[in-house]
Enzyme design. Structure first.
Site, PDB file in Angstrom:
ATOM      1  N   CYS A  22       0.852  -1.187   0.000  1.00 37.83           N
ATOM      2  CA  CYS A  22       0.000   0.000   0.000  1.00 37.83           C
ATOM      3  C   CYS A  22       0.890   1.239   0.000  1.00 37.83           C
ATOM      4  O   CYS A  22       1.702   1.431   0.915  1.00 37.83           O
ATOM      5  CB  CYS A  22      -0.915  -0.009   1.232  1.00 37.83           C
ATOM      6  SG  CYS A  22      -1.843   1.520   1.443  1.00 37.83           S
ATOM      7  N   CYS A  28       0.571   3.305   3.178  1.00 36.38           N
ATOM      8  CA  CYS A  28       1.247   2.676   4.326  1.00 36.38           C
ATOM      9  C   CYS A  28       2.754   2.889   4.228  1.00 36.38           C
ATOM     10  O   CYS A  28       3.420   3.132   5.246  1.00 36.38           O
ATOM     11  CB  CYS A  28       0.899   1.197   4.414  1.00 36.38           C
ATOM     12  SG  CYS A  28      -0.812   0.875   4.940  1.00 36.38           S
ATOM     13  N   ASP A  41      -1.153  15.801  -1.855  1.00 37.40           N
ATOM     14  CA  ASP A  41      -1.395  14.867  -2.954  1.00 37.40           C
ATOM     15  C   ASP A  41      -0.355  15.134  -4.045  1.00 37.40           C
ATOM     16  O   ASP A  41      -0.129  16.294  -4.410  1.00 37.40           O
ATOM     17  CB  ASP A  41      -2.812  15.076  -3.495  1.00 37.40           C
ATOM     18  CG  ASP A  41      -3.263  13.977  -4.440  1.00 37.40           C
ATOM     19  OD1 ASP A  41      -2.488  13.607  -5.346  1.00 37.40           O
ATOM     20  OD2 ASP A  41      -4.396  13.507  -4.298  1.00 37.40           O
ATOM     21  N   HIS A  51      -4.238   0.959   8.503  1.00 35.93           N
ATOM     22  CA  HIS A  51      -4.735   0.651   7.169  1.00 35.93           C
ATOM     23  C   HIS A  51      -6.217   0.275   7.197  1.00 35.93           C
ATOM     24  O   HIS A  51      -6.643  -0.537   8.014  1.00 35.93           O
ATOM     25  CB  HIS A  51      -3.933  -0.491   6.539  1.00 35.93           C
ATOM     26  CG  HIS A  51      -4.349  -0.787   5.129  1.00 35.93           C
ATOM     27  ND1 HIS A  51      -3.903  -0.044   4.074  1.00 35.93           N
ATOM     28  CD2 HIS A  51      -5.207  -1.710   4.628  1.00 35.93           C
ATOM     29  CE1 HIS A  51      -4.455  -0.517   2.962  1.00 35.93           C
ATOM     30  NE2 HIS A  51      -5.248  -1.522   3.273  1.00 35.93           N
ATOM     31  N   HIS A  57      -6.570   2.525   0.271  1.00 34.75           N
ATOM     32  CA  HIS A  57      -6.364   2.897   1.663  1.00 34.75           C
ATOM     33  C   HIS A  57      -7.274   4.113   1.818  1.00 34.75           C
ATOM     34  O   HIS A  57      -7.137   5.094   1.075  1.00 34.75           O
ATOM     35  CB  HIS A  57      -4.902   3.277   1.909  1.00 34.75           C
ATOM     36  CG  HIS A  57      -4.567   3.594   3.334  1.00 34.75           C
ATOM     37  ND1 HIS A  57      -3.547   2.952   4.006  1.00 34.75           N
ATOM     38  CD2 HIS A  57      -5.077   4.487   4.207  1.00 34.75           C
ATOM     39  CE1 HIS A  57      -3.454   3.448   5.231  1.00 34.75           C
ATOM     40  NE2 HIS A  57      -4.386   4.402   5.379  1.00 34.75           N
ATOM     41  N   HIS A  60      -9.048   7.412   2.149  1.00 30.79           N
ATOM     42  CA  HIS A  60      -8.487   8.759   2.138  1.00 30.79           C
ATOM     43  C   HIS A  60      -9.534   9.784   1.737  1.00 30.79           C
ATOM     44  O   HIS A  60     -10.317   9.567   0.833  1.00 30.79           O
ATOM     45  CB  HIS A  60      -7.250   8.865   1.242  1.00 30.79           C
ATOM     46  CG  HIS A  60      -7.441   8.425  -0.180  1.00 30.79           C
ATOM     47  ND1 HIS A  60      -7.614   7.115  -0.551  1.00 30.79           N
ATOM     48  CD2 HIS A  60      -7.460   9.140  -1.327  1.00 30.79           C
ATOM     49  CE1 HIS A  60      -7.727   7.038  -1.871  1.00 30.79           C
ATOM     50  NE2 HIS A  60      -7.653   8.260  -2.367  1.00 30.79           N
ATOM     51  N   HIS A  77     -10.024  13.448   0.275  1.00 29.28           N
ATOM     52  CA  HIS A  77      -9.378  14.519  -0.471  1.00 29.28           C
ATOM     53  C   HIS A  77      -9.914  15.845   0.056  1.00 29.28           C
ATOM     54  O   HIS A  77     -11.130  16.006   0.224  1.00 29.28           O
ATOM     55  CB  HIS A  77      -9.730  14.441  -1.961  1.00 29.28           C
ATOM     56  CG  HIS A  77      -9.215  13.229  -2.652  1.00 29.28           C
ATOM     57  ND1 HIS A  77      -8.061  13.245  -3.401  1.00 29.28           N
ATOM     58  CD2 HIS A  77      -9.701  11.967  -2.737  1.00 29.28           C
ATOM     59  CE1 HIS A  77      -7.864  12.039  -3.912  1.00 29.28           C
ATOM     60  NE2 HIS A  77      -8.847  11.242  -3.510  1.00 29.28           N
TER      61      HIS A  77
END
Length: 139
Positions: free
Chosen positions: A3, A6, A29, A45, A97, A99, A101
């Site tokens: 990942c 990770c 990002d 995770h 994973h 997330h 934004h």
């Protein structure tokens, strides 16, 4: 585990962090929608919403709000903020994973969502009741 997030968290891949605590991390990002695009992720995770605790979900929202306020105060071009969560491949999730934004928006930035033609035809009101009942049955 293979990942990318990770690996960022463990330090084997670089990132520009704006926030980190024992449960949540926020970093820039590498393919931003607009300058100032930040990802807020759980340290543990989790692939999607089904894998993350309610407490971590709340904390991610709290940190996302703080990041949003910081973006607005940063001097970066920002007339609005989008919070965007892609949960699952069909929802455009590319990194599996969890997330959130957080990215600044401004008129003419070129970002947008595309709606299917069916979107512009409202469904029968009765179908909304059916859908509501189906969802409520699982809450």
């Amino acid at each position: 585990m293979d990942c990318i997030f990770c690996k960022i968290l463990e330090g084997s891949l670089p990132a520009h962090f704006v926030y980190r605590d024992e449960r949540v991390a926020a970093f820039m990002d590498i393919q931003p929608v607009n300058p100032g695009h930040v990802l807020v992720i759980p340290v543990q995770h989790a692939v999607g919403l089904q894998d993350i605790s309610a407490e971590d979900t709340k904390h991610i929202m709290t940190v996302s709000q703080k990041v949003s306020l910081a973006i607005r105060a940063s001097g970066l071009k920002c007339e609005g903020i989008n919070l965007f969560l892609a949960d699952g491949e069909a929802a455009m999730q590319e990194v599996f994973h969890f997330h959130m934004h957080v990215f600044p928006r401004f008129k003419g930035d070129g970002f947008g969502l595309t709606f299917s033609p069916e979107y512009f035809t409202k469904p029968p009101y009765s179908s909304l009741a059916e859908h509501a009942e189906a969802i409520k049955a699982h809450l």
